[in-house]
Design a protein around this motif. Structure first.
Motif, PDB file in Angstrom:
ATOM      1  N   GLY A  42       0.816  -1.203   0.000  1.00 51.51           N
ATOM      2  CA  GLY A  42       0.000   0.000   0.000  1.00 51.51           C
ATOM      3  C   GLY A  42       0.854   1.258   0.000  1.00 51.51           C
ATOM      4  O   GLY A  42       2.058   1.212   0.268  1.00 51.51           O
ATOM      5  N   PRO A  43       0.239   2.397  -0.277  1.00 51.25           N
ATOM      6  CA  PRO A  43       0.997   3.645  -0.381  1.00 51.25           C
ATOM      7  C   PRO A  43       1.303   4.245   0.989  1.00 51.25           C
ATOM      8  O   PRO A  43       0.587   4.016   1.968  1.00 51.25           O
ATOM      9  CB  PRO A  43       0.046   4.558  -1.158  1.00 51.25           C
ATOM     10  N   VAL A  44       2.367   5.025   1.035  1.00 54.06           N
ATOM     11  CA  VAL A  44       2.638   5.835   2.214  1.00 54.06           C
ATOM     12  C   VAL A  44       1.693   7.037   2.206  1.00 54.06           C
ATOM     13  O   VAL A  44       0.963   7.269   1.238  1.00 54.06           O
ATOM     14  CB  VAL A  44       4.109   6.292   2.249  1.00 54.06           C
ATOM     15  N   ALA A  45       1.720   7.814   3.306  1.00 53.16           N
ATOM     16  CA  ALA A  45       0.802   8.955   3.401  1.00 53.16           C
ATOM     17  C   ALA A  45       1.157  10.062   2.421  1.00 53.16           C
ATOM     18  O   ALA A  45       0.275  10.674   1.816  1.00 53.16           O
ATOM     19  CB  ALA A  45       0.806   9.496   4.827  1.00 53.16           C
ATOM     20  N   ALA A  46       2.461  10.339   2.284  1.00 56.00           N
ATOM     21  CA  ALA A  46       2.913  11.456   1.443  1.00 56.00           C
ATOM     22  C   ALA A  46       4.399  11.310   1.181  1.00 56.00           C
ATOM     23  O   ALA A  46       5.090  10.525   1.838  1.00 56.00           O
ATOM     24  CB  ALA A  46       2.643  12.798   2.139  1.00 56.00           C
ATOM     25  N   ILE A  47       4.865  12.072   0.207  1.00 52.51           N
ATOM     26  CA  ILE A  47       6.303  12.298   0.094  1.00 52.51           C
ATOM     27  C   ILE A  47       6.572  13.704   0.605  1.00 52.51           C
ATOM     28  O   ILE A  47       5.724  14.587   0.487  1.00 52.51           O
ATOM     29  CB  ILE A  47       6.829  12.122  -1.340  1.00 52.51           C
ATOM     30  N   CYS A  48       7.760  13.910   1.185  1.00 51.00           N
ATOM     31  CA  CYS A  48       8.134  15.226   1.690  1.00 51.00           C
ATOM     32  C   CYS A  48       9.436  15.636   1.017  1.00 51.00           C
ATOM     33  O   CYS A  48      10.461  14.946   1.163  1.00 51.00           O
ATOM     34  CB  CYS A  48       8.289  15.201   3.210  1.00 51.00           C
ATOM     35  N   ILE A  49       9.396  16.743   0.273  1.00 53.72           N
ATOM     36  CA  ILE A  49      10.498  17.109  -0.617  1.00 53.72           C
ATOM     37  C   ILE A  49      10.736  18.614  -0.579  1.00 53.72           C
ATOM     38  O   ILE A  49       9.910  19.387  -0.086  1.00 53.72           O
ATOM     39  CB  ILE A  49      10.189  16.668  -2.067  1.00 53.72           C
ATOM     40  N   TRP A  50      11.871  19.029  -1.150  1.00 51.23           N
ATOM     41  CA  TRP A  50      12.183  20.452  -1.269  1.00 51.23           C
ATOM     42  C   TRP A  50      11.175  21.145  -2.202  1.00 51.23           C
ATOM     43  O   TRP A  50      10.691  20.546  -3.168  1.00 51.23           O
ATOM     44  CB  TRP A  50      13.573  20.642  -1.848  1.00 51.23           C
ATOM     45  N   PRO A  51      10.878  22.419  -1.944  1.00 52.87           N
ATOM     46  CA  PRO A  51       9.918  23.140  -2.802  1.00 52.87           C
ATOM     47  C   PRO A  51      10.292  23.140  -4.279  1.00 52.87           C
ATOM     48  O   PRO A  51       9.405  23.120  -5.147  1.00 52.87           O
ATOM     49  CB  PRO A  51       9.941  24.568  -2.230  1.00 52.87           C
ATOM     50  N   ARG A  52      11.580  23.155  -4.582  1.00 48.82           N
ATOM     51  CA  ARG A  52      11.996  23.234  -5.986  1.00 48.82           C
ATOM     52  C   ARG A  52      11.611  22.006  -6.793  1.00 48.82           C
ATOM     53  O   ARG A  52      11.649  22.042  -8.030  1.00 48.82           O
ATOM     54  CB  ARG A  52      13.506  23.468  -6.081  1.00 48.82           C
ATOM     55  N   PHE A  53      11.232  20.924  -6.116  1.00 47.21           N
ATOM     56  CA  PHE A  53      10.868  19.694  -6.822  1.00 47.21           C
ATOM     57  C   PHE A  53       9.357  19.433  -6.854  1.00 47.21           C
ATOM     58  O   PHE A  53       8.926  18.420  -7.410  1.00 47.21           O
ATOM     59  CB  PHE A  53      11.564  18.488  -6.178  1.00 47.21           C
ATOM     60  N   VAL A  54       8.563  20.314  -6.255  1.00 49.70           N
ATOM     61  CA  VAL A  54       7.126  20.044  -6.163  1.00 49.70           C
ATOM     62  C   VAL A  54       6.483  19.956  -7.548  1.00 49.70           C
ATOM     63  O   VAL A  54       5.718  19.017  -7.842  1.00 49.70           O
ATOM     64  CB  VAL A  54       6.423  21.109  -5.291  1.00 49.70           C
ATOM     65  N   ALA A  55       6.756  20.911  -8.417  1.00 52.04           N
ATOM     66  CA  ALA A  55       6.139  20.892  -9.751  1.00 52.04           C
ATOM     67  C   ALA A  55       6.544  19.635 -10.517  1.00 52.04           C
ATOM     68  O   ALA A  55       5.719  19.020 -11.213  1.00 52.04           O
ATOM     69  CB  ALA A  55       6.528  22.144 -10.520  1.00 52.04           C
ATOM     70  N   HIS A  56       7.807  19.248 -10.410  1.00 52.70           N
ATOM     71  CA  HIS A  56       8.280  18.031 -11.064  1.00 52.70           C
ATOM     72  C   HIS A  56       7.535  16.809 -10.544  1.00 52.70           C
ATOM     73  O   HIS A  56       7.078  15.964 -11.324  1.00 52.70           O
ATOM     74  CB  HIS A  56       9.777  17.865 -10.833  1.00 52.70           C
ATOM     75  N   ALA A  57       7.402  16.722  -9.211  1.00 56.64           N
ATOM     76  CA  ALA A  57       6.722  15.565  -8.614  1.00 56.64           C
ATOM     77  C   ALA A  57       5.256  15.525  -9.013  1.00 56.64           C
ATOM     78  O   ALA A  57       4.709  14.454  -9.316  1.00 56.64           O
ATOM     79  CB  ALA A  57       6.859  15.606  -7.092  1.00 56.64           C
ATOM     80  N   ARG A  58       4.616  16.686  -9.057  1.00 59.68           N
ATOM     81  CA  ARG A  58       3.202  16.709  -9.429  1.00 59.68           C
ATOM     82  C   ARG A  58       3.009  16.318 -10.880  1.00 59.68           C
ATOM     83  O   ARG A  58       2.057  15.592 -11.225  1.00 59.68           O
ATOM     84  CB  ARG A  58       2.627  18.113  -9.165  1.00 59.68           C
ATOM     85  N   ALA A  59       3.904  16.752 -11.747  1.00 52.98           N
ATOM     86  CA  ALA A  59       3.818  16.357 -13.157  1.00 52.98           C
ATOM     87  C   ALA A  59       4.051  14.854 -13.309  1.00 52.98           C
ATOM     88  O   ALA A  59       3.456  14.212 -14.186  1.00 52.98           O
ATOM     89  CB  ALA A  59       4.832  17.140 -13.980  1.00 52.98           C
ATOM     90  N   LYS A  60       4.888  14.306 -12.476  1.00 53.75           N
ATOM     91  CA  LYS A  60       5.201  12.875 -12.536  1.00 53.75           C
ATOM     92  C   LYS A  60       4.051  12.032 -12.035  1.00 53.75           C
ATOM     93  O   LYS A  60       3.810  10.930 -12.540  1.00 53.75           O
ATOM     94  CB  LYS A  60       6.452  12.613 -11.681  1.00 53.75           C
ATOM     95  N   ASN A  61       3.333  12.523 -11.016  1.00 57.54           N
ATOM     96  CA  ASN A  61       2.251  11.747 -10.406  1.00 57.54           C
ATOM     97  C   ASN A  61       1.152  12.700  -9.951  1.00 57.54           C
ATOM     98  O   ASN A  61       1.343  13.486  -9.026  1.00 57.54           O
ATOM     99  CB  ASN A  61       2.794  10.947  -9.222  1.00 57.54           C
ATOM    100  N   ALA A  62       0.017  12.619 -10.599  1.00 56.44           N
ATOM    101  CA  ALA A  62      -1.075  13.550 -10.329  1.00 56.44           C
ATOM    102  C   ALA A  62      -1.792  13.263  -9.022  1.00 56.44           C
ATOM    103  O   ALA A  62      -2.493  14.135  -8.488  1.00 56.44           O
ATOM    104  CB  ALA A  62      -2.084  13.513 -11.478  1.00 56.44           C
ATOM    105  N   GLU A  63      -1.635  12.045  -8.496  1.00 58.83           N
ATOM    106  CA  GLU A  63      -2.422  11.628  -7.333  1.00 58.83           C
ATOM    107  C   GLU A  63      -1.654  11.651  -6.021  1.00 58.83           C
ATOM    108  O   GLU A  63      -2.260  11.737  -4.950  1.00 58.83           O
ATOM    109  CB  GLU A  63      -2.959  10.200  -7.565  1.00 58.83           C
ATOM    110  N   ILE A  64      -0.351  11.572  -6.064  1.00 61.30           N
ATOM    111  CA  ILE A  64       0.428  11.422  -4.841  1.00 61.30           C
ATOM    112  C   ILE A  64       0.293  12.654  -3.943  1.00 61.30           C
ATOM    113  O   ILE A  64       0.158  13.776  -4.425  1.00 61.30           O
ATOM    114  CB  ILE A  64       1.911  11.156  -5.175  1.00 61.30           C
ATOM    115  N   ASN A  65       0.285  12.408  -2.646  1.00 57.18           N
ATOM    116  CA  ASN A  65       0.210  13.494  -1.674  1.00 57.18           C
ATOM    117  C   ASN A  65       1.614  14.069  -1.493  1.00 57.18           C
ATOM    118  O   ASN A  65       2.543  13.342  -1.143  1.00 57.18           O
ATOM    119  CB  ASN A  65      -0.330  12.944  -0.347  1.00 57.18           C
TER     120      ASN A  65
END
Length: 252
Positions: A42-65
């Protein structure tokens, strides 16, 4: 591995904020983190990352928290800058903001500065993102000061209070957790708790969850109210769920 430990591992896995806040983090590392976040159990609750990578992560996965950090790790950035960073992170796709309280100012008695920072970021997050406030308890040290910081953060709009950045000598401790969860239990609204830094084993997770059950109440700790800020713990949780020997991981 006992059934009790497997149950703890399953419970804890769903509460993990899988974290990469390494200074040398790359976009490829974020891709790896996203892949790790969707586990066979099952999935973890969220990923926690630097702000500079948020747009990249969202483009990579539309559903992940996606959680990101602001005023991090120093806690001493200008309020206007932190507010701007918060708004941009939310626009880029962040669901959660982990804000470092201006803990040095707070410890020096400037509670107004600390409170205004939380209020300002809470106003940006309102209805758009969850706000977790990092107290940096290893630097505040004293139980009374940790309790006072917890109450301040909650009164100014925190949805969660979090122990640590993972960037100082002392991060999550059970003593700090006890103080913070007692403040939560004594409060008049639902606020979550996040221990972060140094949580590397299923047994570590079990100890914190047992404390939550005792202080705040059985069943209170869910992904909506409890998170583990960690990266190293995931391998151990998965090992336990697979019936293998504990594999204490490296990392945050």
């Amino acid at each position: 591995m006992s059934d009790d430990m497997r149950a703890v591992a399953a419970r804890a896995l769903a509460m993990v904020d899988l974290t990469n806040l390494n200074d040398d983090c790359t976009a490829d590392d974020i891709d790896t983190l996203i892949a790790r976040a969707d586990t066979p159990h099952g999935p973890v609750a969220a990923i926690c990352i630097w702000p500079r990578f948020v747009a990249h992560a969202r483009a990579k996965n539309a559903e992940i928290n996606i959680a990101t950090v602001v005023n991090f790790p120093s806690g001493n950035e200008a309020q206007d800058s932190v507010v701007t960073q918060t708004a941009q992170a939310i626009a880029d796709g962040a669901n959660e903001i982990d804000l470092v309280l201006p803990y040095r100012a707070f410890a020096d008695g400037d509670h107004d500065r600390a409170g205004m920072m939380v209020s300002a970021v809470a106003a940006v997050c309102n209805g758009k993102a969850l706000l977790k406030v990092i107290l940096e308890t290893g630097e505040l040290v004293e139980a009374g000061l940790i309790a006072e910081a917890s109450r301040l953060a909650i009164s100014k709009g925190a949805d969660f209070i979090k122990t640590s950045t993972g960037k100082v000598a002392i991060n999550a401790t059970k003593d700090a957790a006890q103080v913070m969860m007692t403040v939560i239990a004594d409060g008049n609204r639902t606020v979550g708790f996040k221990p972060a830094g140094g949580i590397r084993s299923t047994r570590d997770a079990a100890a914190y969850l047992a404390m939550a059950d005792e202080i705040v109440g059985e069943g209170w700790a869910t992904p909506d109210t409890f998170r583990f800020g960690a990266s190293g713990v995931l391998d151990d949780l998965l090992a336990v769920l697979d019936g293998k020997e504990s594999e204490v991981g490296e990392g945050y």
